[in-house]
Design a protein around this motif. Structure first.
Motif, PDB file in Angstrom:
ATOM      1  N   MET B  85       0.580  -1.182   0.123  1.00 37.07           N
ATOM      2  CA  MET B  85       0.065  -0.067   0.092  1.00 37.07           C
ATOM      3  C   MET B  85       0.723   1.286   0.010  1.00 37.07           C
ATOM      4  SD  MET B  85      -2.771  -1.010   2.636  1.00 37.07           S
ATOM      5  CE  MET B  85      -4.226  -2.343   2.067  1.00 37.07           C
ATOM      6  N   HIS B  86       2.200   1.027   0.390  1.00 38.28           N
ATOM      7  CA  HIS B  86       3.092   2.150   0.583  1.00 38.28           C
ATOM      8  C   HIS B  86       3.674   2.559  -0.944  1.00 38.28           C
ATOM      9  CE1 HIS B  86       3.632   1.963   5.280  1.00 38.28           C
ATOM     10  NE2 HIS B  86       2.152   2.314   4.548  1.00 38.28           N
ATOM     11  N   ASP B 175       6.010 -13.148   1.163  1.00 38.32           N
ATOM     12  CA  ASP B 175       6.755 -12.940   1.957  1.00 38.32           C
ATOM     13  C   ASP B 175       7.891 -11.868   1.584  1.00 38.32           C
ATOM     14  OD1 ASP B 175       7.731 -14.742   0.373  1.00 38.32           O
ATOM     15  OD2 ASP B 175       9.231 -15.452   1.674  1.00 38.32           O
ATOM     16  N   SER B 176       7.385 -11.120   0.579  1.00 36.32           N
ATOM     17  CA  SER B 176       8.321 -10.161  -0.177  1.00 36.32           C
ATOM     18  C   SER B 176       7.966  -8.924   0.306  1.00 36.32           C
ATOM     19  CB  SER B 176       8.293 -10.240  -1.704  1.00 36.32           C
ATOM     20  OG  SER B 176       8.913 -11.669  -1.886  1.00 36.32           O
ATOM     21  N   MET B 177       9.044  -8.128   0.145  1.00 34.39           N
ATOM     22  CA  MET B 177       8.741  -6.418   0.645  1.00 34.39           C
ATOM     23  C   MET B 177       9.168  -5.644  -0.589  1.00 34.39           C
ATOM     24  SD  MET B 177       7.493  -5.599   3.659  1.00 34.39           S
ATOM     25  CE  MET B 177       7.257  -6.240   5.200  1.00 34.39           C
ATOM     26  N   ASN B 207      16.433 -11.100   5.375  1.00 37.27           N
ATOM     27  CA  ASN B 207      16.641 -11.565   6.768  1.00 37.27           C
ATOM     28  C   ASN B 207      17.577 -10.746   7.339  1.00 37.27           C
ATOM     29  OD1 ASN B 207      15.990 -13.529   4.802  1.00 37.27           O
ATOM     30  ND2 ASN B 207      16.131 -14.921   6.516  1.00 37.27           N
ATOM     31  N   GLY B 208      17.554 -10.111   8.552  1.00 37.85           N
ATOM     32  CA  GLY B 208      18.537  -9.221   8.928  1.00 37.85           C
ATOM     33  C   GLY B 208      18.147  -7.611   8.910  1.00 37.85           C
ATOM     34  N   SER B 209      17.273  -7.547   8.051  1.00 38.34           N
ATOM     35  CA  SER B 209      16.676  -6.033   8.084  1.00 38.34           C
ATOM     36  C   SER B 209      15.587  -5.796   8.722  1.00 38.34           C
ATOM     37  CB  SER B 209      16.367  -5.755   6.360  1.00 38.34           C
ATOM     38  OG  SER B 209      17.312  -5.721   5.616  1.00 38.34           O
ATOM     39  N   VAL B 210      15.246  -4.385   9.295  1.00 37.77           N
ATOM     40  CA  VAL B 210      14.455  -4.157   9.993  1.00 37.77           C
ATOM     41  C   VAL B 210      13.217  -3.603   9.515  1.00 37.77           C
ATOM     42  CG1 VAL B 210      13.684  -3.103  12.141  1.00 37.77           C
ATOM     43  CG2 VAL B 210      16.052  -4.077  11.588  1.00 37.77           C
ATOM     44  N   PHE B 211      11.929  -4.087   9.688  1.00 43.92           N
ATOM     45  CA  PHE B 211      10.692  -3.480   9.040  1.00 43.92           C
ATOM     46  C   PHE B 211       9.797  -3.175  10.127  1.00 43.92           C
ATOM     47  CE2 PHE B 211      12.474  -6.677   6.347  1.00 43.92           C
ATOM     48  CZ  PHE B 211      12.439  -6.200   5.050  1.00 43.92           C
ATOM     49  N   ALA B 212       9.152  -2.033   9.761  1.00 42.04           N
ATOM     50  CA  ALA B 212       7.969  -1.514  10.730  1.00 42.04           C
ATOM     51  C   ALA B 212       6.874  -1.067   9.719  1.00 42.04           C
ATOM     52  CB  ALA B 212       8.571  -0.370  11.451  1.00 42.04           C
ATOM     53  N   HIS B 213       5.671  -0.987  10.313  1.00 39.89           N
ATOM     54  CA  HIS B 213       4.475  -0.634   9.658  1.00 39.89           C
ATOM     55  C   HIS B 213       4.671  -0.650   8.037  1.00 39.89           C
ATOM     56  CE1 HIS B 213       4.103   1.269  13.464  1.00 39.89           C
ATOM     57  NE2 HIS B 213       5.150   1.771  13.226  1.00 39.89           N
ATOM     58  N   GLY B 214       4.888  -1.870   7.566  1.00 38.58           N
ATOM     59  CA  GLY B 214       4.774  -2.223   6.209  1.00 38.58           C
ATOM     60  C   GLY B 214       6.055  -1.710   5.430  1.00 38.58           C
ATOM     61  N   GLY B 215       7.099  -0.910   6.198  1.00 33.79           N
ATOM     62  CA  GLY B 215       8.059  -0.416   5.197  1.00 33.79           C
ATOM     63  C   GLY B 215       9.398  -0.943   6.079  1.00 33.79           C
ATOM     64  N   ALA B 470      10.736  -6.675  13.569  1.00 29.40           N
ATOM     65  CA  ALA B 470      10.365  -5.301  13.997  1.00 29.40           C
ATOM     66  C   ALA B 470      11.161  -4.788  14.731  1.00 29.40           C
ATOM     67  CB  ALA B 470       8.816  -5.459  14.280  1.00 29.40           C
ATOM     68  N   PRO B 471      11.101  -3.440  14.911  1.00 33.58           N
ATOM     69  CA  PRO B 471      12.308  -2.721  15.659  1.00 33.58           C
ATOM     70  C   PRO B 471      12.114  -3.138  17.045  1.00 33.58           C
ATOM     71  CG  PRO B 471      10.853  -1.325  14.277  1.00 33.58           C
ATOM     72  CD  PRO B 471      10.527  -2.412  14.194  1.00 33.58           C
ATOM     73  N   GLU B 472      10.833  -3.334  17.691  1.00 35.55           N
ATOM     74  CA  GLU B 472      10.606  -3.815  19.002  1.00 35.55           C
ATOM     75  C   GLU B 472      11.312  -5.230  19.168  1.00 35.55           C
ATOM     76  OE1 GLU B 472       8.427  -3.079  16.841  1.00 35.55           O
ATOM     77  OE2 GLU B 472       6.523  -4.364  17.165  1.00 35.55           O
ATOM     78  N   ASN B 473      11.520  -5.983  18.173  1.00 31.62           N
ATOM     79  CA  ASN B 473      11.981  -7.283  18.319  1.00 31.62           C
ATOM     80  C   ASN B 473      13.530  -7.463  18.451  1.00 31.62           C
ATOM     81  OD1 ASN B 473       9.525  -8.261  18.391  1.00 31.62           O
ATOM     82  ND2 ASN B 473       9.599  -8.877  16.529  1.00 31.62           N
ATOM     83  N   LEU B 474      14.067  -6.235  18.176  1.00 33.02           N
ATOM     84  CA  LEU B 474      15.586  -6.059  18.128  1.00 33.02           C
ATOM     85  C   LEU B 474      16.153  -6.195  19.518  1.00 33.02           C
ATOM     86  CD1 LEU B 474      16.489  -3.323  15.374  1.00 33.02           C
ATOM     87  CD2 LEU B 474      16.998  -5.786  15.113  1.00 33.02           C
TER      88      LEU B 474
END
Lengths: 364, 481
Positions: B85-86, B175-177, B207-215, B470-474
């Motif tokens: 959507m973004h 599972d792709s962004m 894997n290893g990158s950080v995602f939040a709110h669909g971005g 997600a950032p909170e899981n780091l």
């Protein structure tokens, strides 16, 4: 594959291989660093030059100082800075800035490149020259447009369109085979770049244009996008007597123009042999929003084509309460399951649209 | 006795064949790597002169349907849809097919997007008894979710095509962004050239990158060695390899995780076949034939600036299933499209590409493992004066490293994403390590895919989804940083 002294040779070979791999790795790493630094430097310098352009336009920098600063910039930096402004300003500001920059070596070099060399540098030169409003460049750009190849023709045409050179538009419509490989979308964008002032030229050019070719059809699309009411009658003629692709384009353009007087021609087109024409006519009738179209649209929900049924149903949906009433009748009473399905889909979309406005226009 | 026989075998025609074969593989990837730099140069030029602004004028951008087949994607599906959507593109719709998931995939979407049963007419004939429900939402009118009985990815895509409205469709894995401009980059060749029917983009490990709110919030390397090895492999094979083939108009593989197709061309070519596990690969080969037959040159393009990030296997068992399936798909696609070489549709550059797929990609693992076995046998036999192990090492290991370095260099030119020099250094180290065990291991997995073909087994292979970080899981320290 035998040898003596194997151990030594093995060691030497492994060492050579490792050195080759390490050298390559080092080269890749240096390149990585260097490319990052280069990109950052170009970005920084072009940003500074763009700020100088802005200061000149707001009267805080005089023309000789700007010319001196621009002259000292590397070509890559100079054109990157011009590019940041190219699509965002026009008119007097564009002319003022162009007048200061046009005598620079950077511009002269591009003019020379436009006339000589391979396709890509010429195309890039055409793009660069199109960013400045310098009448002296027009003749060179016209020659480049005529000479081709297609990439150069397109870039020169875009540059001339930005300069509102209507002679270039006439040439393009007369030589539509030159841009045959371009998509219709891009041809429409190209013609639109000439601006609404080109309408008389476009109307005149359309009479002679080859409507079998994409550029002729793109011209029809643009007449619709500019809502040229004076083209209504020629387009209605085209809808009646043209080739299939021309009839489709004419139906779409009439819908975009939105003149209620086109309703009869479009209702007639609902009985066209080609489903694509019928579908576009149904959609156009929805855009016209004339209640007189309701009677003609209702039978189209039984059409054999999904697109015609769908467009007719959404067209009825856009015709207010009267259209919705017809849809309700079809949804509850029609013996055709396809008509019932199309009507029900639109009725639900209308209902959801009340809850969250804008939905029908996104899916219709 | 056996030691002498081993030595003789290594010294025989067979040994020479294995070495020649290793040289062929090295040469192919090296040439493709060099061609890829030519493609990168062309791409940079194209970007410099392309008239992208017009694409943002709503009436001019070709509208796109994004098709997302989803099977047991509960942990990632909502984020994946939000990331779509973004996207920066003027006109698109999203069609998700929940292909009989046994987890909470559908419930997650219904809850996140307030989905309700929706009335939709289908534009093509599909078995209606397979569709359990159609859902959409007043809040997101451009989102449609189809709930179907499980039937595999190809059936899911064919069903999605019956609902999709637009002339272009983009297939992505659930599972792709996608990066914000990916759709724009993929659509650009369609906009610039009327003969284009397919564009594919770069797929990179998320894997290893950080995602939040669909971005994507931060691009980073995974700490897992297996993921890092795959990162190097993706850059060599999926970036350098495909860019190289792009130069000679012979792109035969567009990743199922990111491809933009002309609906008209796909339907004219017959849609997705359901009798192969490599439906995306097979379709692209068929479209090459179709394009050739209809006189369209450069109809299939690889766009290196269009990037999707996807979750790659983090365990060896998942990797094994994935590679076996890919290889099986390749074998089946080549068999179905054998006419590319053996009929009047033959064009020299197509023939070279198909032969390469056949001789290098398909049977490569077999030869490589035979060579490895022979090398180990020669070393074990004590015949240290044989040159075979050394040459094998040079061809497969040093050659592979050189080609991986080329892939890494290419990344810095066309789609640099790793901001830290340290990440780049780590990848260089893994470019060496990749050839010392990992490569041979994946060759074994690919051989198992060939065995599945022989046994006529259709194995899809589930992917163990971890979900994007997600950032909170780091870890606390990283979050603070």
């Amino acid at each position: 594959m035998q040898l003596t002294g194997t151990t030594q040779l093995l060691a030497v070979a492994l060492a050579v291989s490792s050195v080759v791999a390490l050298a390559l790795a080092a080269a890749v790493l240096v390149w990585h660093r260097w490319s990052r630094m280069r990109d950052a430097r170009v970005g920084r310098d072009s940003h500074a030059l763009a700020l100088a352009f802005a200061r000149f336009l707001s009267g805080r920098l005089d023309a000789p100082a700007l010319r001196l600063t621009s002259h000292g910039a590397r070509p890559q930096v100079f054109w990157a800075a011009v590019e940041t402004f190219a699509d965002s300003f026009a008119g007097e500001e564009w002319a003022r800035l162009s007048a200061v920059l046009q005598g620079l070596d950077h511009v002269a070099r591009e003019r020379h490149r436009l006339e000589n060399g391979r396709a890509w540098p010429r195309a890039l030169a055409a793009r660069h020259l199109g960013m400045l409003n310098d009448p002296a460049n027009r003749e060179s750009l016209r020659r480049a447009m005529a000479a081709g190849p297609p990439a150069v023709t397109l870039m020169a045409a875009l540059a001339l369109a930005r300069m509102q050179d209507h002679a270039a538009l006439v040439w393009l419509l007369d030589h539509s085979e030159r841009l045959e490989r371009l998509s219709r979308h891009q041809l429409v964008a190209l013609i639109k770049r000439f601006g609404p002032e080109a309408l008389p030229t476009l109307r005149f050019g359309l009479a002679a244009a080859d409507l079998q070719r994409p550029s002729g059809l793109a011209a029809v699309d643009v007449l619709g996008l500019w809502r040229d009411t004076e083209s209504r009658l020629p387009l209605e003629m085209l809808l009646k007597d043209g080739e299939r692709e021309a009839r489709i384009a004419a139906a779409r353009a009439l819908g975009s123009i939105g003149e209620g007087d086109s309703v009869d021609a479009l209702c007639t087109a609902l009985r066209d042999d080609a489903w694509q024409v019928r579908a576009q006519a149904a959609r156009a009738l929805g855009a016209l929003a004339v209640p007189a179209a309701i009677a003609a649209l209702a039978p189209s929900l039984r059409d054999t084509s999904w697109w015609v049924r769908r467009n007719a149903a959404y067209a009825l949906g856009s015709l207010g309460e009267a259209g919705a009433a017809v849809l309700s009748g079809i949804a509850s009473q029609s013996d055709d399951p396809f008509a019932r399905g199309a009507a029900s889909e639109v009725l639900q979309a209308i209902e959801w649209d009340r809850e969250c406005p804008g939905g029908v226009s996104r899916v219709g | 006795m056996w030691a002498d026989r081993t030595f003789l075998l290594a010294d025989s025609l067979f040994g020479r064949f294995v070495l020649f074969y290793g040289g062929l593989i090295f040469a192919q990837y090296f040439v493709l790597g060099v061609l890829a730099f030519i493609d990168a140069r062309r791409e940079l030029r194209r970007q410099q002169i392309s008239d992208r602004l017009s694409l943002f004028e709503g009436d001019l951008a070709p509208p796109i349907s994004i098709l997302v087949p989803a099977y047991n994607e509960g942990p990632t599906i909502v984020d994946a849809i939000r990331s779509l959507m973004h996207l920066r593109y003027p006109s698109f719709e999203i069609v998700v097919v929940n292909d009989g998931s046994t987890d909470h995939t559908l419930d997650a979407m219904v809850a996140a997007f307030r989905l309700r049963p929706s009335l939709r007419t289908l534009r093509a004939r599909v078995p209606l008894d397979r569709i359990r429900g159609v859902y959409s939402s007043p809040d997101y009118p451009f989102l449609v979710v189809l709930d179907t009985i499980n039937g595999g990815k190809a059936r899911a895509l064919n069903t999605a095509l019956a609902v999709a409205r637009h002339p272009l469709f983009c297939t992505i894995d659930a599972d792709s962004m996608l990066e914000r401009d990916t759709l724009l980059q993929l659509a650009l060749p369609f906009y610039l050239d009327a003969s284009v029917v397919v564009t594919g983009g770069v797929v990179r490990p998320a894997n290893g990158s950080v995602f939040a709110h669909g971005g994507m919030v931060k691009i980073g390397l995974s700490h897992r060695a297996l993921v890092r090895l795959q990162t190097v492999e993706y850059l060599r094979g999926m970036l350098a390899g495909r860019m190289g083939w792009n130069v000679i108009d012979s792109v035969y593989i567009v990743s199922g995780a990111l491809g933009l197709f002309s609906r008209e061309a796909v339907l004219a070519a017959g849609g997705y076949r359901t009798d192969t596990v490599g439906e995306d690969m097979e379709l692209v080969m068929r479209l090459q034939r179709w394009a050739r037959h209809n006189g369209r040159s450069r109809a299939i393009r690889f766009v290196s600036s269009a990037v999707a990030w996807t979750e790659v296997p983090e365990t060896i068992s998942t990797l094994a299933r994935q590679r076996a399936r890919w290889h099986q798909g390749l074998a089946e696609s080549l068999w179905i499209n054998r006419r590319l070489v053996l009929s009047e549709d033959f064009a020299p550059h197509h023939g070279v590409a198909v032969l390469s797929q056949l001789l290098v990609e398909l049977i490569g693992p077999l030869i490589e493992l035979l060579g490895l076995g022979l090398t180990l046998a020669v070393i074990a036999s004590g015949h240290m004066h044989s040159l075979f192990p050394l040459l094998y090492f040079c061809m497969f290991v040093v050659g592979g490293t050189v080609n991986s370095f080329l892939g890494l260099a290419l990344e810095t030119v066309v789609c640099p994403r790793y901001a830290r020099g340290r990440d780049f250094l780590i990848l260089m180290a893994y470019a060496v390590l990749e050839n010392l065990g990992y490569r041979q291991m994946t060759a074994w997995f690919r051989l198992r895919g060939l065995w599945n073909v022989v046994k006529r087994r259709h194995v899809w292979g589930d992917m163990d989804r971890q979900g994007h970080t997600a950032p909170e899981n780091l870890p606390e320290a990283k979050r603070a940083a």
